[in-house]
Write a protein that holds these residues in place. Structure first.
Motif, mmCIF file in Angstrom:
data_model
loop_
_atom_site.group_PDB
_atom_site.id
_atom_site.type_symbol
_atom_site.label_atom_id
_atom_site.label_comp_id
_atom_site.label_asym_id
_atom_site.label_seq_id
_atom_site.Cartn_x
_atom_site.Cartn_y
_atom_site.Cartn_z
ATOM 1 N N ASN A 27 0.831 -1.206 0.000
ATOM 2 C CA ASN A 27 0.000 0.000 0.000
ATOM 3 C C ASN A 27 0.874 1.268 0.000
ATOM 4 O OD1 ASN A 27 -2.252 1.676 0.150
ATOM 5 N ND2 ASN A 27 -2.563 1.376 2.343
ATOM 6 N N PRO A 28 1.697 1.465 -1.024
ATOM 7 C CA PRO A 28 2.682 2.544 -1.012
ATOM 8 C C PRO A 28 2.107 3.952 -1.164
ATOM 9 C CG PRO A 28 2.741 1.413 -3.118
ATOM 10 C CD PRO A 28 1.823 0.616 -2.240
ATOM 11 N N SER A 29 0.864 4.072 -1.569
ATOM 12 C CA SER A 29 0.252 5.400 -1.740
ATOM 13 C C SER A 29 -1.110 5.424 -1.049
ATOM 14 C CB SER A 29 0.106 5.748 -3.232
ATOM 15 O OG SER A 29 1.362 5.752 -3.883
ATOM 16 N N PRO A 30 -1.134 5.375 0.272
ATOM 17 C CA PRO A 30 -2.408 5.222 0.997
ATOM 18 C C PRO A 30 -3.323 6.436 0.922
ATOM 19 C CG PRO A 30 -0.622 5.600 2.543
ATOM 20 C CD PRO A 30 0.009 5.401 1.205
ATOM 21 N N GLN A 31 -2.794 7.609 0.533
ATOM 22 C CA GLN A 31 -3.642 8.796 0.449
ATOM 23 C C GLN A 31 -4.275 8.959 -0.923
ATOM 24 O OE1 GLN A 31 -0.413 11.289 2.279
ATOM 25 N NE2 GLN A 31 -2.100 12.122 3.484
ATOM 26 N N GLY A 32 -4.076 7.987 -1.801
ATOM 27 C CA GLY A 32 -4.785 7.955 -3.064
ATOM 28 C C GLY A 32 -4.328 8.966 -4.098
ATOM 29 N N VAL A 33 -3.074 9.395 -4.019
ATOM 30 C CA VAL A 33 -2.537 10.344 -5.000
ATOM 31 C C VAL A 33 -1.320 9.723 -5.669
ATOM 32 C CG1 VAL A 33 -3.406 12.441 -3.904
ATOM 33 C CG2 VAL A 33 -1.224 11.471 -3.153
ATOM 34 N N SER A 34 -0.920 10.299 -6.806
ATOM 35 C CA SER A 34 0.191 9.766 -7.583
ATOM 36 C C SER A 34 1.183 10.871 -7.900
ATOM 37 C CB SER A 34 -0.319 9.145 -8.889
ATOM 38 O OG SER A 34 0.758 8.834 -9.753
ATOM 39 N N ASP B 78 -2.052 -1.834 6.221
ATOM 40 C CA ASP B 78 -0.665 -2.291 6.113
ATOM 41 C C ASP B 78 0.336 -1.321 6.733
ATOM 42 O OD1 ASP B 78 -1.168 -4.749 4.626
ATOM 43 O OD2 ASP B 78 -1.673 -3.433 2.950
ATOM 44 N N TRP B 79 -0.137 -0.165 7.204
ATOM 45 C CA TRP B 79 0.728 0.792 7.883
ATOM 46 C C TRP B 79 0.342 0.867 9.359
ATOM 47 C CZ3 TRP B 79 4.770 3.203 5.450
ATOM 48 C CH2 TRP B 79 4.763 3.219 4.053
ATOM 49 N N THR B 80 1.339 1.121 10.202
ATOM 50 C CA THR B 80 1.088 1.497 11.589
ATOM 51 C C THR B 80 1.147 3.009 11.661
ATOM 52 O OG1 THR B 80 2.076 -0.544 12.433
ATOM 53 C CG2 THR B 80 1.881 1.292 13.964
ATOM 54 N N THR B 81 0.092 3.653 12.165
ATOM 55 C CA THR B 81 0.015 5.110 12.157
ATOM 56 C C THR B 81 -0.142 5.649 13.574
ATOM 57 O OG1 THR B 81 -2.392 5.156 11.885
ATOM 58 C CG2 THR B 81 -1.061 5.073 9.871
ATOM 59 N N SER C 290 0.472 19.227 13.784
ATOM 60 C CA SER C 290 0.628 17.866 14.267
ATOM 61 C C SER C 290 1.487 17.083 13.275
ATOM 62 C CB SER C 290 -0.729 17.180 14.433
ATOM 63 O OG SER C 290 -1.360 17.029 13.172
ATOM 64 N N TRP C 291 2.141 16.052 13.794
ATOM 65 C CA TRP C 291 2.863 15.102 12.947
ATOM 66 C C TRP C 291 2.022 13.838 12.804
ATOM 67 C CZ3 TRP C 291 6.737 16.275 9.963
ATOM 68 C CH2 TRP C 291 7.696 17.219 10.335
ATOM 69 N N PHE C 292 1.875 13.373 11.575
ATOM 70 C CA PHE C 292 1.210 12.098 11.303
ATOM 71 C C PHE C 292 2.281 11.112 10.860
ATOM 72 C CE2 PHE C 292 -1.104 9.190 8.391
ATOM 73 C CZ PHE C 292 -1.987 8.656 9.321
ATOM 74 N N THR C 293 2.471 10.055 11.636
ATOM 75 C CA THR C 293 3.536 9.090 11.390
ATOM 76 C C THR C 293 2.986 7.821 10.765
ATOM 77 O OG1 THR C 293 4.818 9.926 13.277
ATOM 78 C CG2 THR C 293 5.376 7.730 12.469
ATOM 79 N N MET C 294 3.667 7.352 9.734
ATOM 80 C CA MET C 294 3.338 6.090 9.076
ATOM 81 C C MET C 294 4.593 5.223 9.063
ATOM 82 S SD MET C 294 1.378 7.719 5.782
ATOM 83 C CE MET C 294 1.477 6.161 4.921
ATOM 84 N N GLU C 295 4.458 3.966 9.481
ATOM 85 C CA GLU C 295 5.624 3.088 9.473
ATOM 86 C C GLU C 295 5.233 1.676 9.060
ATOM 87 O OE1 GLU C 295 7.379 2.742 13.440
ATOM 88 O OE2 GLU C 295 5.575 3.697 14.227
ATOM 89 N N GLN C 296 6.227 0.976 8.528
ATOM 90 C CA GLN C 296 6.019 -0.378 8.032
ATOM 91 C C GLN C 296 7.356 -1.114 8.108
ATOM 92 O OE1 GLN C 296 4.429 -2.368 3.854
ATOM 93 N NE2 GLN C 296 3.627 -0.360 4.447
ATOM 94 N N VAL C 297 7.304 -2.378 8.472
ATOM 95 C CA VAL C 297 8.507 -3.207 8.562
ATOM 96 C C VAL C 297 8.460 -4.259 7.460
ATOM 97 C CG1 VAL C 297 9.846 -4.793 9.971
ATOM 98 C CG2 VAL C 297 8.743 -2.816 11.038
ATOM 99 N N VAL C 298 9.526 -4.339 6.669
ATOM 100 C CA VAL C 298 9.632 -5.312 5.589
ATOM 101 C C VAL C 298 10.501 -6.473 6.063
ATOM 102 C CG1 VAL C 298 10.437 -5.725 3.241
ATOM 103 C CG2 VAL C 298 9.391 -3.521 3.825
ATOM 104 N N ASP C 299 9.962 -7.668 6.008
ATOM 105 C CA ASP C 299 10.693 -8.889 6.331
ATOM 106 C C ASP C 299 11.343 -9.388 5.034
ATOM 107 O OD1 ASP C 299 11.529 -11.499 6.839
ATOM 108 O OD2 ASP C 299 9.858 -11.940 8.179
ATOM 109 N N SER D 82 5.829 5.613 -1.693
ATOM 110 C CA SER D 82 6.842 5.131 -0.755
ATOM 111 C C SER D 82 7.373 3.785 -1.249
ATOM 112 C CB SER D 82 6.240 4.976 0.640
ATOM 113 O OG SER D 82 5.711 6.203 1.105
ATOM 114 N N THR D 83 8.698 3.645 -1.262
ATOM 115 C CA THR D 83 9.300 2.494 -1.938
ATOM 116 C C THR D 83 10.491 1.947 -1.161
ATOM 117 O OG1 THR D 83 8.654 3.361 -4.109
ATOM 118 C CG2 THR D 83 10.398 1.700 -4.074
ATOM 119 N N VAL D 84 10.522 0.632 -1.039
ATOM 120 C CA VAL D 84 11.716 -0.104 -0.616
ATOM 121 C C VAL D 84 11.915 -1.209 -1.649
ATOM 122 C CG1 VAL D 84 12.743 -1.653 1.085
ATOM 123 C CG2 VAL D 84 11.450 0.343 1.857
#
Length: 231
Positions: free
Chosen positions: A41-48, A77-80, A105-114, A220-222
């Motif tokens: 889900n690399p673009s969760p806010q629906g923009v490109s 798929d994100w922890t916010t 405010s800060w809005f934090t999004m994080e994800q862990v790739v195994d 967002s890309t890894v």
């Protein structure tokens, strides 16, 4: 050499890379761990990033009710999390009458790739050490001097040992109106053995002043690139 092992070697130009027979090469070929975005889900806010960011909607009347600091989007798929910041009263002369101050405010999004779960094998990560490429785009604006922060960590098998880390905290040029996508990227190389996870985190600054004004992000890309690296 098995057919699937040969396919993996040829398709990703892994000649010279460690490719033990103990690996299930059919499964590796099917999941294609090299050269694809490993974030979900690399673009969760629906923009490109391929289209300009939308202009903010400026309400004619102040928004009623409590401030909203949560942006819209599908953040599966994100922890916010959200951190509301104290009012910034710097620069206000003594005795000045202030009717309303912006609230940030800060809005934090994080994800862990195994990485192993995504199809990469230990010998490749430890010996070949392919490049790990990080990319992200955020919406430039005049919202504040700092509206985007990025932190990416390469972690060991215990998920707590930090083997390598990259942070970015760009400063915005607010004297000239700019409303485009700004890329932030980094390539990890020569990071040493032991990497098993990638912890990706970015923070977007939002403002509430007669309405909610958020910072958008996208793409967002890894990805792991089949390029051998050395220290």
């Amino acid at each position: 050499m098995s057919e699937w092992k040969k396919r993996c070697e040829d398709e990703w130009s892994l000649h010279g890379a460690p490719m033990p027979d103990s690996v299930d090469w059919r499964s590796v070929y099917d999941v294609k761990p090299l050269g694809r975005n490993l974030l979900k889900n690399p673009s969760p806010q629906g923009v490109s990033k391929d289209t300009p960011p939308p202009e903010p909607d400026l309400p004619e009347m102040p928004t009623r009710g409590p401030p909203c600091f949560q942006p819209d989007g599908d953040f599966s798929d994100w922890t916010t999390s959200t951190e509301t910041l104290p009012y910034d009263r710097s620069g206000i002369p003594p005795g000045a009458v202030v009717c309303q101050l912006p609230r940030y405010s800060w809005f934090t999004m994080e994800q862990v790739v195994d990485l192993k779960a995504e199809g990469l094998w230990e010998e490749l990560l430890d010996d070949f050490q392919p490049e790990i490429v990080i990319q992200d785009w955020y919406e430039e604006s005049q919202l504040h001097n700092s509206i985007f922060q990025l932190q990416v960590k390469l972690l060991g098998a215990d998920k707590s040992t930090v083997i390598s880390e990259h942070t970015a905290n760009p400063t915005e040029e607010r004297s000239v109106y700019s409303h485009t996508w700004k890329e932030v990227s980094h390539v990890f190389s020569g990071y040493g053995p032991g990497v098993r996870y990638v912890h990706f985190q970015h923070r977007l600054k939002n403002q509430f002043l007669n309405g909610f004004y958020g910072t958008l992000s996208t793409g967002s890309t890894v990805l792991v690139r089949p390029t051998k690296t050395s220290a």
